[in-house]
Design an enzyme around this catalytic site. Sequence first.
Site, PDB file in Angstrom:
ATOM      1  CG  ASP A 187      -1.874  -1.355   1.293  1.00  0.00           C
ATOM      2  OD1 ASP A 187      -2.297  -1.898   0.357  1.00  0.00           O
ATOM      3  OD2 ASP A 187      -1.939  -1.694   2.669  1.00  0.00           O
ATOM      4  CD  GLU A 226      -8.719  -2.704  -1.246  1.00  0.00           C
ATOM      5  OE1 GLU A 226      -9.268  -3.299  -0.156  1.00  0.00           O
ATOM      6  OE2 GLU A 226      -8.120  -3.278  -1.678  1.00  0.00           O
TER       7      GLU A 226
HETATM    8  O1  FUB Z   1      -3.230  -3.737   3.524  1.00  0.00           O
HETATM    9  C1  FUB Z   1      -4.541  -3.766   3.843  1.00  0.00           C
HETATM   10  C2  FUB Z   1      -5.532  -3.490   2.641  1.00  0.00           C
HETATM   11  O2  FUB Z   1      -5.329  -4.313   1.630  1.00  0.00           O
HETATM   12  C3  FUB Z   1      -5.491  -2.233   2.591  1.00  0.00           C
HETATM   13  O3  FUB Z   1      -6.191  -0.979   3.122  1.00  0.00           O
HETATM   14  C4  FUB Z   1      -6.295  -2.458   0.928  1.00  0.00           C
HETATM   15  O4  FUB Z   1      -5.946  -1.187   0.224  1.00  0.00           O
HETATM   16  C5  FUB Z   1      -5.629  -3.618   0.551  1.00  0.00           C
HETATM   17  O5  FUB Z   1      -4.361  -3.286  -0.189  1.00  0.00           O
END
Ligand code: FUB
Length: 339
Positions: free
Chosen positions: A32, A240
Amino acid sequence: TAADSAQQAPASDSTGKKFLSQPLVRDIFTADPSAHVFNGKIYIYPSHDIETGMPENDNGDHFAMRDYRILSMDSPEGKVTDHGVALDVKDVPWAKRQMWAPDAAFKDGTYFLYFPVKDKQDIFRMGVATSKSPTGPFKADPQPIPGSYSIDPAVFADTDGNAYMYFGGIWGGQLQRWRTAKYDSTIAPNQPANEVAIGPRFARMSKDMRKFDGPVQEIKILDENGKPLLAGDTKKRFFEGAWMHKYNNKYYLTYSTGDTHLLVYAIGDKPQGPFTYKGVLMNPVQGWTTHHSIIEFNGKWYIFYHDTQLSNKTWLRNVKVTEMKRNTDGTIETINPEG
Ligand code: FUB
């Protein structure tokens, strides 16, 4: 501690698979990556993945990260420095577990780290922590940002001095549970296919960068005919990991489609949208999905992202960078991260 850059490593793993770029660090797992240029240097604010032995589930409980470590580089090809722990979950009084994808901003001599973490009721909220240094250590405010929820904050500083937070993520990111202002844990992760897809959230930051200045809004993402994307448009709809950048006075909203494993982009005329879906920014990586950020550095554009090259486990990821190229009409060339 200093971690060596691994960009000179062989371009394929033990299976012979060819990767477009190499992990930026190899001695810890990172994911991320939210990259920023502060004072001419690149700083990466990633998640710090760890093995906790939790079983894998759709809720993402196995992503049980406990701290943040910040990386820096003088250039996208340069050596990477790992600056050690910048914030630990034990130092955030309201937080319980799962430090997910963070972001950062700078204003008036202060660096701000924004981070989603579950509170004592297991509800994701957004925290803010400050430091005089881009690499921390950061001190967390005693409470989460009022009115914040879900995951994946991306704070964008516009050229007019306003700053905005884009945020949200469905499924384990809980965004679907915020249909109304009240959290409802009974709402199923998947919407019916013919409903308008849940949009990312948008809020203007207060002048002190610690609160939202005004209401949280839902962003509209439209298809090429001007109709809102539907939940069934799984290769286009928001899942997301939103990011915002501005190019030629247009606002580029980029995000992950989650369960269809793409990074895609949509363009708008205003920071709050609406945005029109334009295409695929990156094809699927090795791993369940990726999460990205985009910066301009010395006149070129770069995308930071992650895959699972080092571990082949979806929860133990490694961050990477590659150049992002644009066509003369402002559209973005699709990146193939493998082969
Ligand atoms: O790293 C945890 C979660 O997985 C992140 O918040 C999302 O975007 C995904 O990458």
